[in-house]
Design a protein around this motif. Sequence first.
Motif, mmCIF file in Angstrom:
data_model
loop_
_atom_site.group_PDB
_atom_site.id
_atom_site.type_symbol
_atom_site.label_atom_id
_atom_site.label_comp_id
_atom_site.label_asym_id
_atom_site.label_seq_id
_atom_site.Cartn_x
_atom_site.Cartn_y
_atom_site.Cartn_z
ATOM 1 N N GLU B 94 95.912 79.211 67.957
ATOM 2 C CA GLU B 94 96.382 80.595 68.065
ATOM 3 C C GLU B 94 97.128 80.775 69.373
ATOM 4 O O GLU B 94 96.559 80.629 70.446
ATOM 5 N N LYS B 95 98.390 81.089 69.268
ATOM 6 C CA LYS B 95 99.205 81.283 70.473
ATOM 7 C C LYS B 95 99.369 82.763 70.800
ATOM 8 O O LYS B 95 100.117 83.110 71.711
ATOM 9 N N GLY B 96 98.724 83.614 70.048
ATOM 10 C CA GLY B 96 98.731 85.031 70.371
ATOM 11 C C GLY B 96 99.379 85.890 69.306
ATOM 12 O O GLY B 96 100.079 85.406 68.416
ATOM 13 N N ILE B 97 99.080 87.191 69.425
ATOM 14 C CA ILE B 97 99.631 88.184 68.492
ATOM 15 C C ILE B 97 100.251 89.314 69.310
ATOM 16 O O ILE B 97 99.587 89.917 70.161
ATOM 17 N N PHE B 98 101.510 89.592 69.041
ATOM 18 C CA PHE B 98 102.196 90.726 69.646
ATOM 19 C C PHE B 98 102.035 91.934 68.722
ATOM 20 O O PHE B 98 102.304 91.829 67.520
#
Lengths: 97, 150
Positions: B94-98
């Motif tokens: 998981e590289k993140g959620i904007f």
Amino acid sequence: MNQTTPELALPEKVKKGDTVEVKVRINHAMKSQEYLQKLMVYYGGTLVFQYAMTPGVSDDPRVSFFLKAARSSEVKAVFIDNKGRKFEAVKTLHVEN
Amino acid sequence: MINRRTFIKLVGAGGILTLFSVPARLVAEGIQRPKDPSNLSDFERIHTPVVRAPKLPQDGRFVPFRVELPEHPMDEDHYIKSIEIIDPQSVVKEKGIFSLTPALGRATVSTRLKMADGKHAVRVIAECSKHGKWETVFHLSAVGGQCKEN
């Protein structure tokens, strides 16, 4: 400890209705033991942008996004790390009518 | 062609899930992809995320990664709600959620990601407030990489 106050970069002056790029940077480790969990950006007190982060993001994160210049107002960026610490930066976006 | 014996072995090993996991997952997650990426319809073009990133990043510790949906509106009743980045080839997938709002005026975000050495097929999923989730897969090959527990 590798951390500092975030930096917020905005254009000097913009016209109402322009869409401008906002850049946020911070020097902070992104390791599994210590990392930034979230970036929240407020414009005129309203939350307009969030980034839920993980240790998969590079050390010393650099984040950018766009914002529609509706009015002159404060832009505030708040990082929160996995230990609950907050790091904030505030700047005013000057908007010409 | 899979013969009967191989088929039974695959089922026994759970391999059938692997064989059919991608389309099954996309359906289960309600994720849409263009039918023909080389010939997008107008509807597909405005909803499909575009990735701007190096194909051969030289420093996997800092891979610049930009996602755009330049033609999608950011109106109160029709906007891009979120952009999620997943790298199945990294330890930290998981590289993140904007999370986006109409106040942004444009659905473009950028960050820097850690990538381990080797080939990556990075999934980028954008969610439209009206038309659901849309996925692009971006292929890159990193060197000098770093995405491990430390």
